[in-house]
Design a protein around this motif. Sequence first.
Motif, mmCIF file in Angstrom:
data_model
loop_
_atom_site.group_PDB
_atom_site.id
_atom_site.type_symbol
_atom_site.label_atom_id
_atom_site.label_comp_id
_atom_site.label_asym_id
_atom_site.label_seq_id
_atom_site.Cartn_x
_atom_site.Cartn_y
_atom_site.Cartn_z
ATOM 1 N N TYR A 74 -2.861 -4.004 -1.807
ATOM 2 C CA TYR A 74 -2.778 -3.200 -0.594
ATOM 3 C C TYR A 74 -2.763 -4.137 0.602
ATOM 4 O O TYR A 74 -3.424 -5.176 0.583
ATOM 5 N N GLN A 75 -2.054 -3.757 1.633
ATOM 6 C CA GLN A 75 -2.125 -4.475 2.898
ATOM 7 C C GLN A 75 -3.062 -3.708 3.814
ATOM 8 O O GLN A 75 -2.877 -2.507 4.013
ATOM 9 N N LEU A 76 -4.073 -4.398 4.329
ATOM 10 C CA LEU A 76 -5.069 -3.803 5.207
ATOM 11 C C LEU A 76 -5.146 -4.602 6.501
ATOM 12 O O LEU A 76 -4.931 -5.812 6.494
ATOM 13 N N ASP A 77 -5.492 -3.937 7.603
ATOM 14 C CA ASP A 77 -5.785 -4.673 8.824
ATOM 15 C C ASP A 77 -7.290 -4.929 8.882
ATOM 16 O O ASP A 77 -8.048 -4.452 8.028
ATOM 17 N N ALA A 78 -7.736 -5.682 9.883
ATOM 18 C CA ALA A 78 -9.149 -6.064 9.967
ATOM 19 C C ALA A 78 -10.066 -4.851 10.079
ATOM 20 O O ALA A 78 -11.151 -4.821 9.493
#
Length: 185
Positions: A74-78
Motif C-alpha cells: 500500500y502507498q500511505l502518506d505520513a
Amino acid sequence: MSQDNESRQPFLYFAYGSNLNPAQMRQRCPRHRVVGIARLPGYRLGFYGHSTKWDGGVETIIPQPQSEVWGVLYQLDAFEWRQLDSYQDAKDNGRGEYFHFPVEVMDEEQSVRTAITYKKDMLDKAERPSTEYLGIIVQGAQEHGLPANYVAELRHIPTRPALYAVPRKQGPDRMSDGGCSGCGD
C-alpha cells in the motif's frame, strides 16, 4: 525537506495480516492506494501473545529460510502512517505492541521494493489465532488475489473460536496507559 513536503511523501507499507482486508484498510486509512501484491522471502507467518481484541494470537513475521509471506503493498502518506501506528499500537518510544520493520519484498514483476511493515516487539508464547481473526486475513488475501496455494496455507493454520464477539473495541482509557495488550493488526 520541509515538514509539509514530508507529510506528502508517500511510503510503501507491506501488509500481511488483517490489514490485507480492504474494508479494514478503508476504515483505517481511507486515502491509501494499493500498489500490488508482493512476497517477502525468508520469513513465515506466526501468531503470538494473546489479543483481547481478537481473543487469540496475533500475527507477526518470523525469520525462516526457504519460507515466504505474501501480502499487499500500500502507498500511505505520513498522516496515514500515524493513523495506522495508532491502530497497530506502534510507538516511537518502542513501548508499543509492534514496531516499524524495513523489508525488501518482490513485487509481481519480480522487482525488489523497499517497504515498511509491522513486526511484534515481544513474541510471548505462540498462540492460535481466533477463527474470526484468521477469517479476516484470509478474506483479504482472497480479495487481493494472493496465490491460491498461499491462501490454502492460511486456511490450514490451526485456530480456535473466539469466546466473545470480536473484534472487541479498544476504549481510549485502554490506550492511554502506554499500551493496549494485544491490540493486534
